[in-house]
Design an enzyme around this catalytic site. Structure first.
Site, PDB file in Angstrom:
ATOM      1  N   GLU A 144      52.360  93.013 -53.269  1.00  0.00           N
ATOM      2  CA  GLU A 144      52.095  91.584 -53.030  1.00  0.00           C
ATOM      3  C   GLU A 144      50.950  91.097 -53.911  1.00  0.00           C
ATOM      4  OE1 GLU A 144      54.339  89.292 -51.805  1.00  0.00           O
ATOM      5  OE2 GLU A 144      54.448  90.694 -50.131  1.00  0.00           O
ATOM      6  N   ASP A 157      52.650  90.508 -58.976  1.00  0.00           N
ATOM      7  CA  ASP A 157      53.568  90.020 -60.029  1.00  0.00           C
ATOM      8  C   ASP A 157      52.815  89.291 -61.145  1.00  0.00           C
ATOM      9  OD1 ASP A 157      52.986  87.899 -58.282  1.00  0.00           O
ATOM     10  OD2 ASP A 157      54.984  87.010 -58.432  1.00  0.00           O
ATOM     11  N   GLY A 164      59.939  81.739 -47.100  1.00  0.00           N
ATOM     12  CA  GLY A 164      59.501  82.876 -47.891  1.00  0.00           C
ATOM     13  C   GLY A 164      60.604  83.863 -48.201  1.00  0.00           C
ATOM     14  N   SER A 167      65.001  80.883 -50.676  1.00  0.00           N
ATOM     15  CA  SER A 167      66.188  80.033 -50.751  1.00  0.00           C
ATOM     16  C   SER A 167      66.221  79.317 -52.102  1.00  0.00           C
ATOM     17  CB  SER A 167      66.186  79.016 -49.617  1.00  0.00           C
ATOM     18  OG  SER A 167      65.155  78.064 -49.773  1.00  0.00           O
ATOM     19  N   SER A 168      65.051  79.132 -52.710  1.00  0.00           N
ATOM     20  CA  SER A 168      65.011  78.419 -53.999  1.00  0.00           C
ATOM     21  C   SER A 168      65.706  79.237 -55.084  1.00  0.00           C
ATOM     22  CB  SER A 168      63.567  78.086 -54.392  1.00  0.00           C
ATOM     23  OG  SER A 168      62.749  79.228 -54.407  1.00  0.00           O
ATOM     24  N   ASP A 216      61.854  86.665 -57.823  1.00  0.00           N
ATOM     25  CA  ASP A 216      62.890  86.147 -56.924  1.00  0.00           C
ATOM     26  C   ASP A 216      64.232  85.985 -57.638  1.00  0.00           C
ATOM     27  OD1 ASP A 216      60.684  85.993 -55.342  1.00  0.00           O
ATOM     28  OD2 ASP A 216      60.703  83.810 -55.104  1.00  0.00           O
ATOM     29  N   TYR A 259      45.915  80.457 -53.460  1.00  0.00           N
ATOM     30  CA  TYR A 259      46.769  81.163 -54.425  1.00  0.00           C
ATOM     31  C   TYR A 259      46.207  80.969 -55.830  1.00  0.00           C
ATOM     32  CZ  TYR A 259      50.992  82.398 -57.090  1.00  0.00           C
ATOM     33  OH  TYR A 259      51.875  82.965 -57.978  1.00  0.00           O
TER      34      TYR A 259
HETATM   35  P1  ADP Z   1      61.720  79.373 -50.208  1.00  0.00           P
HETATM   36  O1  ADP Z   1      62.177  79.703 -51.588  1.00  0.00           O
HETATM   37  O2  ADP Z   1      60.698  80.332 -49.690  1.00  0.00           O
HETATM   38  O3  ADP Z   1      62.839  79.192 -49.241  1.00  0.00           O
HETATM   39  P2  ADP Z   1      60.768  77.037 -51.568  1.00  0.00           P
HETATM   40  O4  ADP Z   1      59.846  75.947 -51.169  1.00  0.00           O
HETATM   41  O5  ADP Z   1      60.435  77.822 -52.777  1.00  0.00           O
HETATM   42  O6  ADP Z   1      60.965  77.965 -50.284  1.00  0.00           O
HETATM   43  O7  ADP Z   1      62.216  76.414 -51.815  1.00  0.00           O
HETATM   44  C1  ADP Z   1      62.827  75.622 -50.841  1.00  0.00           C
HETATM   45  C2  ADP Z   1      63.491  74.413 -51.500  1.00  0.00           C
HETATM   46  O8  ADP Z   1      64.643  74.820 -52.271  1.00  0.00           O
HETATM   47  C3  ADP Z   1      64.041  73.433 -50.490  1.00  0.00           C
HETATM   48  O9  ADP Z   1      63.049  72.546 -50.032  1.00  0.00           O
HETATM   49  C4  ADP Z   1      65.108  72.727 -51.314  1.00  0.00           C
HETATM   50  O10 ADP Z   1      64.518  71.780 -52.163  1.00  0.00           O
HETATM   51  C5  ADP Z   1      65.661  73.852 -52.171  1.00  0.00           C
HETATM   52  N1  ADP Z   1      66.817  74.476 -51.493  1.00  0.00           N
HETATM   53  C6  ADP Z   1      66.887  75.728 -50.989  1.00  0.00           C
HETATM   54  N2  ADP Z   1      68.093  75.956 -50.392  1.00  0.00           N
HETATM   55  C7  ADP Z   1      68.794  74.820 -50.515  1.00  0.00           C
HETATM   56  C8  ADP Z   1      70.108  74.392 -50.090  1.00  0.00           C
HETATM   57  N3  ADP Z   1      70.930  75.206 -49.418  1.00  0.00           N
HETATM   58  N4  ADP Z   1      70.484  73.130 -50.404  1.00  0.00           N
HETATM   59  C9  ADP Z   1      69.672  72.313 -51.074  1.00  0.00           C
HETATM   60  N5  ADP Z   1      68.439  72.647 -51.494  1.00  0.00           N
HETATM   61  C10 ADP Z   1      67.989  73.869 -51.217  1.00  0.00           C
HETATM   62 MG    MG Z   2      60.949  79.780 -53.366  1.00  0.00          MG
END
Ligand code: ADP
Ligand code: MG
Length: 384
Positions: free
Chosen positions: A33, A36, A123, A126-127, A171, A220
């Site tokens: 952690e 990177d 975390g 999803s991005s 990621d 950070y």
């Molecule tokens: P994490 O990557 O930890 O989930 P982030 O803040 O880096 O959090 O990314 C989340 C953002 O990515 C969401 O607010 C959205 O803008 C985009 N995102 C992620 N998944 C989706 C989805 N299924 N549909 C649309 N946008 C998404």
């Molecule tokens: Mg992210």
């Protein structure tokens, strides 16, 4: 789990044609952690929560995208690409499209429907999942060959420059290169990587503290600056040092006395954490989960005491987990100041583990934690 047939149905009733379907996973980082951005080692695994993209080419050069997780459909004209995002979720997929075209790739216009099952903003990245799934899909319908490393880099570039988030490559890399049943040790400097099988009788359990303290972003940046300052100071005596990756514990003990106390502690975390990732990889190779779990515990203490990025809720969550049955190790994961812990748990103890953590944490804080049970999954792919 998303059923591809159901997603195809939803796409068809929205756009009136049959789509192809692609998916890319989120991830969890087992150990390594804040290493990177110091050219160090990390050990993520792709997880069995992914983002699916249903897509069909259009005759023009427009991309029309809709996400089931957000309400509004959004459009992009590939012939008039904006330099930066507009500040909403579409920046992630459109950033990838724009940056792919920036590499000289000619894309086709497309209708897209996104269905995400990676918890958003928790975390689990999803991005990267939406970036990689979209990039993979756009390349494939354009008939372009897919080089996974190039794709990961373009997705990172999109997040850095189009979204405006200064993330590393981990990621996107694991979302492209994950393998079922395996974690992956990544050298963030050379990008050399090694797949490490995870025994089938353990699960990766992610517990969400449901808090995110304001400090996260500013601290950070402060940690990054402290690491850079450490390199500058250490390089006066060790001229070959270009990042904390090049420093050993012995180096720190020999020369660290001249570092300001705070800088010395920050450096000690990075240097010891890199060594822990290497030791953890060796432990995994001999299926020594006990040692692996102990290294996770040391990682947490180092993040708490030397790097000072933990918080009360994370420490509490880890303490409760450490007292639960069947747990090999527990630690905070991600940037810190809230967010999630990662726990290595015997598969047959997962239910009791979840109950113990959920009730202990709720009792102490009044918050009900979300708990995700994961197994290491496959990287991005087209779904039949
Ligand atoms: P994490 O990557 O930890 O989930 P982030 O803040 O880096 O959090 O990314 C989340 C953002 O990515 C969401 O607010 C959205 O803008 C985009 N995102 C992620 N998944 C989706 C989805 N299924 N549909 C649309 N946008 C998404
Ligand atoms: Mg992210």
């Amino acid at each position: 789990m998303t059923s591809p047939a159901e997603l195809a149905e939803a796409f068809q009733s929205l756009y009136g044609s049959r789509p192809r379907i692609y998916r890319a996973p989120g991830r969890v980082n087992l150990i390594g952690e804040h290493t990177d951005y110091n050219d160090g080692f990390v050990m993520p695994a792709a997880i069995d929560f992914s983002t699916s993209v249903a897509i069909d080419a259009r005759d023009d050069r427009r991309i029309v995208i809709r996400s089931e997780n957000f309400s509004e459909p959004v459009e992009l004209d590939l012939d008039q690409p904006p330099a930066r995002g507009r500040g909403d979720w579409s920046d992630y997929p459109f950033g990838v499209a724009v940056k792919l075209e920036g590499t000289g790739q000619r894309l086709r216009g497309a209708n897209i429907l996104v269905r995400g099952e990676v918890p958003i903003g928790s975390g689990l990245s999803s991005s990267a999942a939406i970036e990689v799934a979209t990039g993979f899909a756009l390349l494939d319908i354009a008939g372009a060959p897919i080089d996974r490393l190039d794709l990961a880099k373009v997705c990172q570039q999109a997040e850095n420059e189009f979204v405006g988030m200064r993330c590393g490559l981990m990621d996107q890399f694991i979302s492209c290169f994950g393998q079922t049943g395996h974690a992956l040790m990544l050298d963030c400097r050379s990008l050399a990587h090694q797949l490490l099988p995870l025994p089938e009788n353990v699960r990766l359990v992610v517990c969400n503290t449901m808090v995110k303290h304001e400090l996260a972003a500013s601290e950070y940046n402060a940690r990054r600056a402290e690491c850079e300052e450490s390199v500058r100071l250490l390089a006066r005596e060790l001229p070959e040092v270009r990042s904390l990756r090049d420093v050993t514990i012995e180096d720190l003990e020999r020369t660290g006395g001249e570092l300001p106390e705070v800088i010395r502690k920050r450096s000690r975390h990075i240097v010891s954490e890199n060594a822990r990732v290497v030791a953890a990889a060796a432990a995994l190779q001999r299926e020594d989960l006990k040692t692996f779990g102990e290294l996770m515990g040391e990682s947490h203490r180092s993040l708490r005491d030397d790097y000072e990025v933990s918080c009360e809720e994370l420490d509490l969550m880890v303490n409760i987990a450490n007292q639960a049955a069947g747990v090999f190790g527990a630690r905070m994961t991600g940037g810190g100041f809230g967010g999630c812990t990662i726990n290595l748990v015997a598969a047959d103890s997962v239910d009791i583990f979840k109950q113990t953590v959920a009730s202990g944490y709720a009792q102490a804080t009044g918050r009900v934690p979300e708990i995700y049970v994961c197994t290491p999954a496959q990287g991005a792919e087209r779904v039949a």
